[in-house]
Design a protein around this motif. Structure first.
Motif, PDB file in Angstrom:
ATOM      1  N   LEU A 141     -38.425  45.635 149.706  1.00 26.68           N
ATOM      2  CA  LEU A 141     -39.123  46.071 148.497  1.00 26.68           C
ATOM      3  C   LEU A 141     -39.046  45.007 147.399  1.00 26.68           C
ATOM      4  CD1 LEU A 141     -40.608  48.338 146.989  1.00 26.68           C
ATOM      5  CD2 LEU A 141     -38.364  49.248 146.333  1.00 26.68           C
ATOM      6  N   SER A 142     -37.864  44.427 147.241  1.00 29.42           N
ATOM      7  CA  SER A 142     -37.695  43.375 146.233  1.00 29.42           C
ATOM      8  C   SER A 142     -38.532  42.139 146.569  1.00 29.42           C
ATOM      9  CB  SER A 142     -36.214  43.003 146.128  1.00 29.42           C
ATOM     10  OG  SER A 142     -36.010  41.971 145.192  1.00 29.42           O
ATOM     11  N   GLU A 143     -38.575  41.766 147.836  1.00 25.93           N
ATOM     12  CA  GLU A 143     -39.370  40.609 148.249  1.00 25.93           C
ATOM     13  C   GLU A 143     -40.868  40.855 148.042  1.00 25.93           C
ATOM     14  OE1 GLU A 143     -38.030  37.870 151.388  1.00 25.93           O
ATOM     15  OE2 GLU A 143     -37.519  37.515 149.290  1.00 25.93           O
ATOM     16  N   THR A 144     -41.313  42.085 148.281  1.00 28.62           N
ATOM     17  CA  THR A 144     -42.721  42.408 148.071  1.00 28.62           C
ATOM     18  C   THR A 144     -43.088  42.293 146.592  1.00 28.62           C
ATOM     19  OG1 THR A 144     -42.659  43.927 149.965  1.00 28.62           O
ATOM     20  CG2 THR A 144     -44.493  44.165 148.420  1.00 28.62           C
ATOM     21  N   CYS A 145     -42.246  42.847 145.718  1.00 27.50           N
ATOM     22  CA  CYS A 145     -42.482  42.725 144.274  1.00 27.50           C
ATOM     23  C   CYS A 145     -42.411  41.264 143.827  1.00 27.50           C
ATOM     24  CB  CYS A 145     -41.468  43.562 143.502  1.00 27.50           C
ATOM     25  SG  CYS A 145     -41.571  45.333 143.818  1.00 27.50           S
ATOM     26  N   TYR A 146     -41.529  40.521 144.459  1.00 26.96           N
ATOM     27  CA  TYR A 146     -41.338  39.098 144.145  1.00 26.96           C
ATOM     28  C   TYR A 146     -42.621  38.299 144.396  1.00 26.96           C
ATOM     29  CZ  TYR A 146     -39.217  34.463 145.180  1.00 26.96           C
ATOM     30  OH  TYR A 146     -38.896  33.127 145.249  1.00 26.96           O
ATOM     31  N   THR A 147     -43.318  38.640 145.485  1.00 33.37           N
ATOM     32  CA  THR A 147     -44.569  37.934 145.784  1.00 33.37           C
ATOM     33  C   THR A 147     -45.670  38.316 144.793  1.00 33.37           C
ATOM     34  OG1 THR A 147     -45.278  39.638 147.367  1.00 33.37           O
ATOM     35  CG2 THR A 147     -44.015  37.786 148.235  1.00 33.37           C
ATOM     36  N   PHE A 148     -45.648  39.557 144.277  1.00 34.83           N
ATOM     37  CA  PHE A 148     -46.669  39.981 143.316  1.00 34.83           C
ATOM     38  C   PHE A 148     -46.625  39.156 142.034  1.00 34.83           C
ATOM     39  CE2 PHE A 148     -46.703  44.544 145.152  1.00 34.83           C
ATOM     40  CZ  PHE A 148     -47.683  44.178 146.062  1.00 34.83           C
ATOM     41  N   VAL A 149     -45.455  38.642 141.694  1.00 31.23           N
ATOM     42  CA  VAL A 149     -45.290  37.909 140.434  1.00 31.23           C
ATOM     43  C   VAL A 149     -46.022  36.571 140.473  1.00 31.23           C
ATOM     44  CG1 VAL A 149     -43.597  36.872 138.860  1.00 31.23           C
ATOM     45  CG2 VAL A 149     -43.087  39.043 139.987  1.00 31.23           C
ATOM     46  N   VAL A 150     -46.076  35.935 141.641  1.00 29.97           N
ATOM     47  CA  VAL A 150     -46.542  34.548 141.733  1.00 29.97           C
ATOM     48  C   VAL A 150     -47.810  34.384 142.566  1.00 29.97           C
ATOM     49  CG1 VAL A 150     -45.915  32.235 142.495  1.00 29.97           C
ATOM     50  CG2 VAL A 150     -44.199  33.686 141.423  1.00 29.97           C
ATOM     51  N   ILE A 151     -47.856  34.988 143.753  1.00 25.49           N
ATOM     52  CA  ILE A 151     -48.891  34.662 144.734  1.00 25.49           C
ATOM     53  C   ILE A 151     -50.308  34.980 144.266  1.00 25.49           C
ATOM     54  CG2 ILE A 151     -49.653  34.943 147.116  1.00 25.49           C
ATOM     55  CD1 ILE A 151     -47.020  33.456 146.757  1.00 25.49           C
ATOM     56  N   ASN A 176     -32.428  39.108 144.991  1.00 23.85           N
ATOM     57  CA  ASN A 176     -32.485  38.835 146.427  1.00 23.85           C
ATOM     58  C   ASN A 176     -31.266  38.064 146.898  1.00 23.85           C
ATOM     59  OD1 ASN A 176     -34.938  40.125 146.564  1.00 23.85           O
ATOM     60  ND2 ASN A 176     -36.154  38.262 146.528  1.00 23.85           N
ATOM     61  N   CYS A 177     -30.797  37.105 146.093  1.00 19.01           N
ATOM     62  CA  CYS A 177     -29.615  36.328 146.473  1.00 19.01           C
ATOM     63  C   CYS A 177     -28.404  37.231 146.656  1.00 19.01           C
ATOM     64  CB  CYS A 177     -29.321  35.269 145.415  1.00 19.01           C
ATOM     65  SG  CYS A 177     -30.481  33.884 145.407  1.00 19.01           S
ATOM     66  N   PHE A 178     -28.186  38.129 145.704  1.00 21.06           N
ATOM     67  CA  PHE A 178     -27.021  39.006 145.793  1.00 21.06           C
ATOM     68  C   PHE A 178     -27.204  40.105 146.834  1.00 21.06           C
ATOM     69  CE2 PHE A 178     -25.582  37.246 141.686  1.00 21.06           C
ATOM     70  CZ  PHE A 178     -24.266  36.986 142.045  1.00 21.06           C
ATOM     71  N   CYS A 224     -26.591  44.409 141.818  1.00 18.85           N
ATOM     72  CA  CYS A 224     -27.404  43.222 142.124  1.00 18.85           C
ATOM     73  C   CYS A 224     -28.579  43.104 141.158  1.00 18.85           C
ATOM     74  CB  CYS A 224     -27.922  43.295 143.563  1.00 18.85           C
ATOM     75  SG  CYS A 224     -26.655  43.152 144.830  1.00 18.85           S
ATOM     76  N   PHE A 225     -29.244  44.236 140.923  1.00 22.68           N
ATOM     77  CA  PHE A 225     -30.420  44.218 140.045  1.00 22.68           C
ATOM     78  C   PHE A 225     -30.033  43.911 138.596  1.00 22.68           C
ATOM     79  CE2 PHE A 225     -33.440  46.511 137.269  1.00 22.68           C
ATOM     80  CZ  PHE A 225     -34.591  45.819 137.592  1.00 22.68           C
ATOM     81  N   LEU A 226     -28.973  44.537 138.107  1.00 20.93           N
ATOM     82  CA  LEU A 226     -28.549  44.301 136.722  1.00 20.93           C
ATOM     83  C   LEU A 226     -28.081  42.864 136.524  1.00 20.93           C
ATOM     84  CD1 LEU A 226     -26.678  47.626 135.831  1.00 20.93           C
ATOM     85  CD2 LEU A 226     -28.992  46.909 135.193  1.00 20.93           C
ATOM     86  N   PHE A 262     -25.454  31.909 141.229  1.00 17.83           N
ATOM     87  CA  PHE A 262     -26.224  32.831 142.054  1.00 17.83           C
ATOM     88  C   PHE A 262     -26.473  32.303 143.459  1.00 17.83           C
ATOM     89  CE2 PHE A 262     -26.976  34.692 137.969  1.00 17.83           C
ATOM     90  CZ  PHE A 262     -27.166  36.035 138.230  1.00 17.83           C
ATOM     91  N   LEU A 263     -26.464  31.007 143.636  1.00 17.57           N
ATOM     92  CA  LEU A 263     -26.709  30.462 144.965  1.00 17.57           C
ATOM     93  C   LEU A 263     -25.414  30.134 145.687  1.00 17.57           C
ATOM     94  CD1 LEU A 263     -29.734  28.097 144.234  1.00 17.57           C
ATOM     95  CD2 LEU A 263     -29.776  30.343 145.306  1.00 17.57           C
TER      96      LEU A 263
END
Length: 359
Positions: A113-123, A156-158, A193-195, A251-252
């Motif tokens: 779900l987070s990865e899907t939202c992540y793509t909406f921001v940029v792609i 996503n990292c966490f 993770c989100f906070l 974070f990395l």
């Protein structure tokens, strides 16, 4: 002195007081059209304090021939559609199949779900810029895009670190697994993770957009990333750059360190299993997660932990495409193709949707 002996006046003196000589007009126009370099922008920005004269940025996008843009648009659009469909299938299978309502698949559901939202921001913006010659974006819009991108990327990292911890508990402490990974504990880890991602993004966006931007306003990228925006600052940007680098380490590197510690303990436990079949079964549950971790952290580390001296705008764009488009595609592909439970859940879900009369 008689009028005939008076010296002739120059045309500039005989013209109207409101008229300006052509040479002077040319110099004024050249001054207006001149774009100051960052070195020349420093003093005016100091006089203005925190005031910002730039109200919008221009995203350059891709400096490619038009035909190549059309080809790239078609390819990336197809990949993006496949990515969305694959992630939606993962979300649907885990959400509708009660057999996958376990901590491991709860984290996988959250990550997809987070990865899907992540793509909406940029792609979508990236695809739109492939068909145009850049795009204007306001300062608040740029800050908002940077905030959501940073929040979701950090989350996503966490989440990957939490998924590694979940595998460690399942393999090394199976008897305590129901207690350590209870529904409340899992929800708490996801919220943490989100906070953490939100806090990171708030600090970064505040520091970056607290600087003065007095021109030029051209961002040589296809979205508002930290490095290309900081290059346009009129004031000293060493503090935000240092915070971004330290946050990248936090974070990395720290999240990756937690994953490595988890898998060192997992491998130690696996080698203690007497049967080869048991060792293979225990390790196979970790392969998909390890594959996603390696690709995700490799791209992120190359982008954010490289020395500033070797940054190149075109390289940054290519790397950005890899971790904003190809990494989200890898996650559902790896888990759906390699994970037997997910494949069976997808088959059962498809059967419920398209052939309900057979059930």
């Amino acid at each position: 002195m008689s009028p005939q002996h008076l010296p002739a006046r120059s045309p500039a003196l005989t013209s109207s007081p409101l008229s300006i000589p052509a040479s002077k007009t040319k110099r004024i126009e050249e001054k207006k059209s001149w774009t100051p370099s960052p070195k020349h922008q420093l003093q005016p920005s100091l006089r203005r304090g925190n005031d910002t004269s730039v109200t919008e940025f221009f995203l350059v996008g891709f400096s490619l021939p038009l035909q190549l843009r059309y080809v790239l648009f078609t390819v990336l659009l197809l990949i993006y559609i496949i990515t969305l469909m694959a992630n939606m299938l993962i979300l649907m299978a885990i959400g509708l199949d009660s057999a996958l309502h376990t901590p491991m698949y709860f984290f996988l559901f959250t990550f997809s779900l987070s990865e899907t939202c992540y793509t909406f921001v940029v792609i979508p913006n990236m695809l739109a810029m492939l068909l145009s010659k850049g795009k204007l974006i306001s300062l608040p819009g740029c800050a908002l895009q940077m905030f959501f991108f940073g929040t979701l990327a950090s989350t996503n990292c966490f989440l990957l670190a939490v998924m590694g911890y979940d595998r460690y508990v399942a393999i090394c402490h199976p008897l305590h697994y129901p207690v350590l990974m209870s529904p409340c504990a899992c929800a708490g880890l996801v919220v943490a993770c989100f906070l953490s991602g939100v806090l990171f993004s708030i600090v970064i966006v505040y520091l970056i957009f607290h600087l003065s931007y007095c021109g030029p306003n051209t961002i040589n990228h296809f979205f508002c990333d930290t490095s290309p925006v900081l290059q346009l600052a009129c004031t000293d940007s060493s503090l935000p750059e240092g915070v971004v680098f330290l946050a990248g380490i936090l974070f990395l590197v720290m999240a990756l360190l937690l994953i490595l510690i988890s898998y060192i303990l997992i491998l130690t436990a696996i080698f203690k299993i007497s049967s080869a079949k048991g060792r293979h079964k225990a390790f196979s549950t970790c392969v998909a997660h390890l594959t996603v971790v390696v690709v995700h952290y490799s791209c992120a580390a190359i982008e954010y932990l490289r020395p500033k001296s070797i940054h190149s705008p075109e390289q940054d764009k290519l790397i950005a495409i890899s971790y904003t488009l190809f990494t989200p595609l890898l996650n559902p592909m790896v888990y759906s193709l390699r994970n037997k439970d997910v494949r069976w859940a997808l088959q059962r879900t498809m059967a419920k949707i398209f052939f309900p009369q057979r059930l």
